[in-house]
Design an enzyme around this catalytic site. Structure first.
Site, PDB file in Angstrom:
ATOM      1  N   GLY A  28       3.990   1.581  -0.682  1.00 37.88           N
ATOM      2  CA  GLY A  28       3.930   1.120  -2.069  1.00 37.88           C
ATOM      3  C   GLY A  28       4.627   2.099  -2.998  1.00 37.88           C
ATOM      4  O   GLY A  28       4.941   3.233  -2.609  1.00 37.88           O
ATOM      5  N   GLY A  30       4.622   3.378  -7.233  1.00 38.49           N
ATOM      6  CA  GLY A  30       4.069   3.315  -8.574  1.00 38.49           C
ATOM      7  C   GLY A  30       5.098   3.835  -9.554  1.00 38.49           C
ATOM      8  O   GLY A  30       6.258   4.057  -9.183  1.00 38.49           O
ATOM      9  N   VAL A  35       4.140   5.847  -2.193  1.00 41.55           N
ATOM     10  CA  VAL A  35       2.983   6.006  -1.304  1.00 41.55           C
ATOM     11  C   VAL A  35       3.433   5.697   0.123  1.00 41.55           C
ATOM     12  O   VAL A  35       4.074   4.675   0.370  1.00 41.55           O
ATOM     13  CB  VAL A  35       1.818   5.081  -1.724  1.00 41.55           C
ATOM     14  CG1 VAL A  35       0.628   5.284  -0.795  1.00 41.55           C
ATOM     15  CG2 VAL A  35       1.406   5.355  -3.169  1.00 41.55           C
ATOM     16  N   LYS A  50       0.600  10.237  -1.257  1.00 40.98           N
ATOM     17  CA  LYS A  50       1.236   9.871  -2.513  1.00 40.98           C
ATOM     18  C   LYS A  50       2.129  11.023  -2.926  1.00 40.98           C
ATOM     19  O   LYS A  50       1.661  12.127  -3.163  1.00 40.98           O
ATOM     20  CB  LYS A  50       0.157   9.612  -3.556  1.00 40.98           C
ATOM     21  CG  LYS A  50       0.721   9.126  -4.840  1.00 40.98           C
ATOM     22  CD  LYS A  50      -0.391   8.721  -5.756  1.00 40.98           C
ATOM     23  CE  LYS A  50       0.034   7.545  -6.562  1.00 40.98           C
ATOM     24  NZ  LYS A  50      -1.059   6.964  -7.285  1.00 40.98           N
ATOM     25  N   ASP A 145      -7.776   5.675 -15.514  1.00 36.47           N
ATOM     26  CA  ASP A 145      -6.663   4.733 -15.289  1.00 36.47           C
ATOM     27  C   ASP A 145      -7.123   3.555 -14.408  1.00 36.47           C
ATOM     28  O   ASP A 145      -6.451   3.196 -13.439  1.00 36.47           O
ATOM     29  CB  ASP A 145      -5.489   5.483 -14.629  1.00 36.47           C
ATOM     30  CG  ASP A 145      -4.184   4.705 -14.709  1.00 36.47           C
ATOM     31  OD1 ASP A 145      -4.094   3.759 -15.522  1.00 36.47           O
ATOM     32  OD2 ASP A 145      -3.248   5.034 -13.948  1.00 36.47           O
TER      33      ASP A 145
HETATM   34  N1  LIG Z   1      -4.918   5.009  -0.173  1.00 38.35           N
HETATM   35  C1  LIG Z   1      -4.133   3.957  -0.038  1.00 38.35           C
HETATM   36  N2  LIG Z   1      -4.221   3.167   1.059  1.00 38.35           N
HETATM   37  C2  LIG Z   1      -3.414   2.095   1.183  1.00 38.35           C
HETATM   38  N3  LIG Z   1      -2.496   1.714   0.285  1.00 38.35           N
HETATM   39  C3  LIG Z   1      -2.346   2.434  -0.826  1.00 38.35           C
HETATM   40  C4  LIG Z   1      -3.151   3.592  -1.053  1.00 38.35           C
HETATM   41  N4  LIG Z   1      -2.806   4.122  -2.252  1.00 38.35           N
HETATM   42  C5  LIG Z   1      -1.836   3.322  -2.745  1.00 38.35           C
HETATM   43  N5  LIG Z   1      -1.550   2.319  -1.913  1.00 38.35           N
HETATM   44  C6  LIG Z   1      -0.544   1.258  -2.108  1.00 38.35           C
HETATM   45  O1  LIG Z   1       0.534   1.793  -2.828  1.00 38.35           O
HETATM   46  C7  LIG Z   1       0.774   1.040  -3.997  1.00 38.35           C
HETATM   47  C8  LIG Z   1       1.256   1.963  -5.109  1.00 38.35           C
HETATM   48  O2  LIG Z   1       0.220   2.801  -5.559  1.00 38.35           O
HETATM   49  P1  LIG Z   1       0.418   3.788  -6.786  1.00 38.35           P
HETATM   50  O3  LIG Z   1      -0.912   4.353  -7.130  1.00 38.35           O
HETATM   51  O4  LIG Z   1       1.519   4.712  -6.496  1.00 38.35           O
HETATM   52  O5  LIG Z   1       0.965   2.852  -7.924  1.00 38.35           O
HETATM   53  P2  LIG Z   1       0.237   2.003  -9.023  1.00 38.35           P
HETATM   54  O6  LIG Z   1      -1.221   2.290  -9.036  1.00 38.35           O
HETATM   55  O7  LIG Z   1       0.656   0.604  -8.817  1.00 38.35           O
HETATM   56  O8  LIG Z   1       0.946   2.499 -10.323  1.00 38.35           O
HETATM   57  P3  LIG Z   1       0.826   3.878 -11.101  1.00 38.35           P
HETATM   58  O9  LIG Z   1       1.938   4.722 -10.636  1.00 38.35           O
HETATM   59  O10 LIG Z   1       0.959   3.446 -12.497  1.00 38.35           O
HETATM   60  O11 LIG Z   1      -0.517   4.465 -10.763  1.00 38.35           O
HETATM   61  C9  LIG Z   1      -0.554   0.375  -4.301  1.00 38.35           C
HETATM   62  O12 LIG Z   1      -0.361  -0.795  -5.015  1.00 38.35           O
HETATM   63  C10 LIG Z   1      -1.091   0.110  -2.909  1.00 38.35           C
HETATM   64  O13 LIG Z   1      -0.562  -1.096  -2.429  1.00 38.35           O
HETATM   65 MG   LIG Z   2      -2.418   3.771  -8.297  1.00 42.27          MG
END
Ligand SMILES: Nc1ncnc2c1ncn2[C@@H]1O[C@H](COP(=O)(O)OP(=O)(O)OP(=O)(O)O)[C@@H](O)[C@H]1O
Ligand SMILES: [Mg+2]
Length: 435
Positions: A28, A30, A35, A50, A145
């Site tokens: 994923g 963000g 991630v 991350k 958040d």
């Molecule tokens: N611990 C985890 N286990 C599995 N998938 C995860 C995990 N953490 C994040 N993800 C996946 O990665 C994606 C991106 O997460 P991330 O927190 O980087 O972005 P966000 O929350 O969409 O945006 P922001 O950067 O504004 O926080 C999530 O939508 C999820 O699908």
């Molecule tokens: Mg996030």
């Protein structure tokens, strides 16, 4: 950080390792990082990494902020919080290592045209998230958040909050200002967060309220074409009433969300615990309402069966109190030959067949009763009854029936007598038809 070596000798950008962790692929992205699914070779477990790509200042990260926040978030151990295992800085990159969740975020359930989760599941998400927030707040950690992409659902539908205080850790401010351009979604920010005031537990509860609103309605509480108008609406316009948008929702659910979205933090629920206990009282009320509906439905469906044509409404209610509705899948036995059991059944839906030593004796349809001989004689069952379709049947136990009024019992005996006479007449007709 290692990089994949391609046969052509060209170095690909995809990293294969960071710190001691093997990277298994991107899962994923963000606003400020990527991630990856990773693997911890020492503990032999899957993890999520991350990695902050930009905006994170390694110097700042090495300083108090990054590790202090990571440490605070890392202290949280709760079934509904994604655990933070580790944090590190390598070259220009800072990274967090957390529990890998096999599932998806709440995002797909928040789209206007997407699937709506059932109310019971949304209330379950609300309850468990409230417990998780209460736990974190009790340890001095605010989330800051809460939004659909920061709540994951495991494959079994268990919610888990993630990215506690991550806005600080990744060098991204959750408070709008110069950082406005890199903000994720401001749709869930509380009025005090927009005003850059001090945040408290009620701020996270506001954001949870906005997420729940969207799970229920398919749209967030405020939708404006640009950020200044959105922020003005969050600060000054009362949130729309859910029960007007979704009249089918129980008013009590709408009231809980309204209270979470109040402008003044002091008027919202004051803690996750307060929200959780209000929700658990609501579950009980909704369960009772659900039982009342299903009881009325059962009453109406019995009323329509010819078995009950001579019974009064009060007698049907009496029977409902002394029996239970049971469902059977095709092929399942309601009654087994040779068993001793004094229950009898009235078919409310579906079809079944009576078999004796494998031989078909009789077909049963909606409104028929079966098992009355076992009930009347308390001998071993003389035949087996198998559902041929999905069956819904009213199961009445002898001892429970004895507790009903005399009139009610008499009516049963009358219908049993009629049924037995009918079956006898068929059996004797068959016998006399045999050569
Ligand atoms: N611990 C985890 N286990 C599995 N998938 C995860 C995990 N953490 C994040 N993800 C996946 O990665 C994606 C991106 O997460 P991330 O927190 O980087 O972005 P966000 O929350 O969409 O945006 P922001 O950067 O504004 O926080 C999530 O939508 C999820 O699908
Ligand atoms: Mg996030």
């Amino acid at each position: 950080m290692g990089e994949q070596e391609h046969s052509a000798g060209r170095r690909a950008a995809a990293p294969t390792q960071i710190g001691k962790y093997e990277l298994l692929g991107e899962i994923g992205r963000g606003a400020c990082g990527v991630v990856f699914k990773g693997f911890d070779p020492f503990l032999q477990r899957e993890v999520a990494l991350k990695v902050a790509l930009h905006g994170a200042d390694p110097e700042r990260a090495r300083g108090r902020g990054f590790f202090a926040e990571a440490r605070a978030a890392g202290l949280l151990q709760h079934p509904h919080i994604v655990a933070l295992y580790d944090a590190g800085v390598e070259a220009e990159l800072s990274y967090l290592v957390m529990e890998y969740v096999d599932g998806h975020t709440l995002q797909p359930l928040c789209r206007p045209a997407g699937p709506r989760a059932p109310l019971a599941q949304i209330l379950d998400i609300a309850f468990k998230s409230a417990k998780a927030l209460d736990y974190a707040h009790g340890r001095g950690v605010l989330h800051r958040d809460i939004k659909p992409s920061n709540i994951m659902l495991t494959r079994d539908g268990v919610p888990k909050l993630m990215d506690f205080s991550i806005a600080e850790i990744t060098g991204r401010s959750a408070v709008p200002g110069e950082a406005r351009g890199v903000l994720g979604s401001p749709l869930y920010m509380s009025p005090e967060q927009i005003r850059r005031e001090r945040l408290g537990p009620a701020s996270d509860l506001y954001s949870l309220g906005a997420v729940l609103f969207q799970l229920l309605a398919g749209v967030p509480p405020f939708q404006e074409p640009d950020i200044p108008r959105l922020f003005r609406a969050i600060r000054h316009t009362p949130a729309p009433r859910l029960c007007e948008l979704k009249p089918e929702l129980p008013v009590a659910v709408s009231e809980i969300i309204e209270r979470l979205l109040l402008k003044d933090p002091a008027q919202r629920f004051q803690s996750g615990r307060e929200l959780a206990s209000t929700l658990s009282r609501l579950f009980d009320r909704l369960r009772v309402a659900d039982r009342q509906v299903s009881r009325r439905e059962s009453h109406d469906s019995l009323r329509r069966l010819r078995f009950f044509s001579a019974f009064s409404d009060e007698e049907i209610d009496e029977i409902l109190g002394a029996s239970q509705m049971v469902t059977y899948s095709p092929g399942e036995a309601l009654i087994r030959e040779g068993e001793i059991d004094t229950a009898f059944f009235i078919m409310a839906l579906g079809r079944a067949e009576i078999r004796k030593r494998g031989k078909l004796l009789h077909l049963l349809d909606k409104g028929d009763c079966v098992g009355e001989i076992g009930f009347l004689s308390t001998h071993k069952r003389t035949a087996t009854v198998i559902a041929t379709t999905r069956v819904l049947a009213l199961k009445v136990n002898a001892s429970r029936l004895e507790q009903t009024t005399r009139d009610c019992q008499l009516r049963f005996y009358k219908v049993f007598a009629e049924t037995l006479i009918y079956r006898l007449s068929i059996a004797s007709a068959r016998l006399s038809a045999q050569p």
